[in-house]
Scaffold this active site. Structure first.
Site, PDB file in Angstrom:
ATOM      1  N   ASP A  52      46.368  38.952  19.481  1.00  0.00           N
ATOM      2  CA  ASP A  52      46.451  38.521  18.083  1.00  0.00           C
ATOM      3  C   ASP A  52      47.909  38.397  17.653  1.00  0.00           C
ATOM      4  O   ASP A  52      48.203  38.003  16.526  1.00  0.00           O
ATOM      5  CB  ASP A  52      45.651  39.449  17.157  1.00  0.00           C
ATOM      6  CG  ASP A  52      46.088  40.890  17.230  1.00  0.00           C
ATOM      7  OD1 ASP A  52      47.002  41.200  18.010  1.00  0.00           O
ATOM      8  OD2 ASP A  52      45.505  41.716  16.497  1.00  0.00           O
ATOM      9  N   SER A  53      48.844  38.706  18.595  1.00  0.00           N
ATOM     10  CA  SER A  53      50.253  38.388  18.358  1.00  0.00           C
ATOM     11  C   SER A  53      50.435  36.880  18.206  1.00  0.00           C
ATOM     12  O   SER A  53      51.499  36.431  17.762  1.00  0.00           O
ATOM     13  CB  SER A  53      51.119  38.913  19.508  1.00  0.00           C
ATOM     14  OG  SER A  53      50.599  38.500  20.750  1.00  0.00           O
ATOM     15  N   ASP A  91      41.886  39.549  22.113  1.00  0.00           N
ATOM     16  CA  ASP A  91      41.887  40.509  21.000  1.00  0.00           C
ATOM     17  C   ASP A  91      40.823  40.157  19.974  1.00  0.00           C
ATOM     18  O   ASP A  91      40.729  38.991  19.540  1.00  0.00           O
ATOM     19  CB  ASP A  91      43.236  40.466  20.278  1.00  0.00           C
ATOM     20  CG  ASP A  91      44.208  41.503  20.797  1.00  0.00           C
ATOM     21  OD1 ASP A  91      43.760  42.543  21.318  1.00  0.00           O
ATOM     22  OD2 ASP A  91      45.424  41.268  20.675  1.00  0.00           O
ATOM     23  N   LYS A 121      39.521  43.057  23.646  1.00  0.00           N
ATOM     24  CA  LYS A 121      40.317  44.251  23.373  1.00  0.00           C
ATOM     25  C   LYS A 121      40.225  44.546  21.892  1.00  0.00           C
ATOM     26  O   LYS A 121      40.199  43.621  21.077  1.00  0.00           O
ATOM     27  CB  LYS A 121      41.778  44.015  23.802  1.00  0.00           C
ATOM     28  CG  LYS A 121      42.762  45.076  23.326  1.00  0.00           C
ATOM     29  CD  LYS A 121      44.095  45.019  24.072  1.00  0.00           C
ATOM     30  CE  LYS A 121      45.155  44.146  23.453  1.00  0.00           C
ATOM     31  NZ  LYS A 121      45.517  44.487  22.077  1.00  0.00           N
ATOM     32  N   GLU A 123      41.611  47.579  18.745  1.00  0.00           N
ATOM     33  CA  GLU A 123      42.564  48.657  18.455  1.00  0.00           C
ATOM     34  C   GLU A 123      41.868  49.852  17.838  1.00  0.00           C
ATOM     35  O   GLU A 123      41.102  49.701  16.884  1.00  0.00           O
ATOM     36  CB  GLU A 123      43.635  48.147  17.466  1.00  0.00           C
ATOM     37  CG  GLU A 123      44.500  47.038  18.032  1.00  0.00           C
ATOM     38  CD  GLU A 123      45.587  46.573  17.055  1.00  0.00           C
ATOM     39  OE1 GLU A 123      45.725  47.173  15.959  1.00  0.00           O
ATOM     40  OE2 GLU A 123      46.284  45.601  17.399  1.00  0.00           O
ATOM     41  N   GLU A 190      50.747  51.347  23.360  1.00  0.00           N
ATOM     42  CA  GLU A 190      51.908  50.634  22.805  1.00  0.00           C
ATOM     43  C   GLU A 190      52.866  51.598  22.131  1.00  0.00           C
ATOM     44  O   GLU A 190      52.477  52.379  21.259  1.00  0.00           O
ATOM     45  CB  GLU A 190      51.413  49.564  21.813  1.00  0.00           C
ATOM     46  CG  GLU A 190      52.563  48.771  21.215  1.00  0.00           C
ATOM     47  CD  GLU A 190      52.131  47.477  20.525  1.00  0.00           C
ATOM     48  OE1 GLU A 190      50.937  47.143  20.533  1.00  0.00           O
ATOM     49  OE2 GLU A 190      53.028  46.808  19.960  1.00  0.00           O
TER      50      GLU A 190
HETATM   51  O1  KIV Z   1      48.543  41.031  20.554  1.00  0.00           O
HETATM   52  C1  KIV Z   1      49.276  41.397  21.497  1.00  0.00           C
HETATM   53  O2  KIV Z   1      50.120  40.661  22.004  1.00  0.00           O
HETATM   54  C2  KIV Z   1      49.089  42.757  22.005  1.00  0.00           C
HETATM   55  C3  KIV Z   1      50.101  43.251  22.993  1.00  0.00           C
HETATM   56  C4  KIV Z   1      51.359  43.594  22.310  1.00  0.00           C
HETATM   57  C5  KIV Z   1      49.578  44.381  23.798  1.00  0.00           C
HETATM   58  O3  KIV Z   1      48.188  43.425  21.627  1.00  0.00           O
END
Ligand code: KIV
Length: 272
Positions: A52-53, A91, A121, A123, A190
């Site tokens: 989600d980055s 994510d 994934k 969180e 992280e």
């Molecule tokens: O969204 C992302 O890029 C991440 C990484 C920083 C692990 O969750």
């Protein structure tokens, strides 16, 4: 521990657990589009994270919160079309799993069905236990994410190192053990102290993939645009830059502009 590298034709969640057992480190990077995914897969990356980055890197938002499930599915399906070998993890974006386990499962199913990705994934630890269980019960592989969890940035207020205090470190260890017990196939840690990350990696049998978590873990992940040096204003200590693409690209773009302005481009051999 054997260090012989086994050849994997296709990386599965099981391959990652085997890699940990064999002492082979796991390489993971982010990808949000077809072209980057193709290059990364051909280079031999083990895992691509459709993170989600993308909210920061692709859309220019200050946080990861605004990206939607539809947008994540768009990025994920583009990545899936670019790969033949690596495992694709996607994510679950903020707001798509926090309200209740049924919503979490619906979101995970949409990602799997509509993008063709291999796993998701999310969180958090014990707060989202029921959601993780429900997703796993549906046969969807889950990667956990502990430590700095950017979707909770407004709760924490800063992006500084997490779990430096004993209480938070203990909770993180308990959460990691719970994720293993539930059946998650891996966990991202992280921005936590290297000593703690190593302790977690030694305590659980599933792979621990670190970002800013030192070298005592089972694999590493970075945001691809950061390690390529495209995001030059982002300078955390953990980031190793392998290229200076911001300046390389600026050079290429300014040359192109100059060539167009001066009528140097296209030349005779570049036309029909
Ligand atoms: O969204 C992302 O890029 C991440 C990484 C920083 C692990 O969750």
């Amino acid at each position: 521990m054997s260090t012989a590298k086994k050849e994997y034709k296709r990386i599965t969640v099981k391959s990652l657990v085997d890699m940990k057992a064999n002492g082979e480190k796991i390489s993971m990077l982010t990808a949000y589009d077809f072209t980057m995914a193709r290059i990364l897969d051909n280079a031999g990356i083990d895992v691509l994270l459709v993170g989600d980055s993308a909210s920061n890197v692709m859309a220019g938002h200050e946080t990861t919160l605004p990206i939607t499930l539809d947008q994540m599915i768009y990025h994920a399906s583009s990545v899936v079309r670019g790969i033949d070998r690596c495992l694709v993890v996607v994510d679950l974006p903020f707001g798509s799993y926090q309200s209740d386990p049924k919503e979490a499962l619906r979101s995970a199913i949409r990602i799997m069905k509509e993008s063709g990705a291999h796993s998701i994934k999310l969180e958090g630890g014990k707060e989202i236990k029921e959601s993780i269980k429900r997703i796993l019960n549906a046969g969807i592989p889950v990667m956990g994410h502990l430590g700095l969890t950017p979707q909770s940035i407004y709760k924490f207020g800063t992006y500084t190192v997490r779990a430096k205090e004993e209480e938070e470190a203990e909770k993180l260890m308990e959460d990691a053990m719970m994720l293993e017990r539930l059946g998650c196939f891996a966990v991202v840690l992280e921005k936590v102290p290297a000593k703690l990350a190593k302790k977690v990696a030694e305590a659980i049998s599933i792979p621990v993939i670190g970002i800013g978590a030192g070298n005592g873990v089972d694999g590493q992940v970075l945001v691809t645009h950061d390690m390529l040096g495209m995001t030059h204003e982002f300078n955390p200590r953990f980031l190793r830059r392998y290229l200076d693409l911001y300046n390389e690209m600026t050079g290429a773009f300014t040359s192109y502009i100059k060539d167009v302005k001066s009528s140097d481009f296209p030349n005779e051999s570049e036309q029909y």
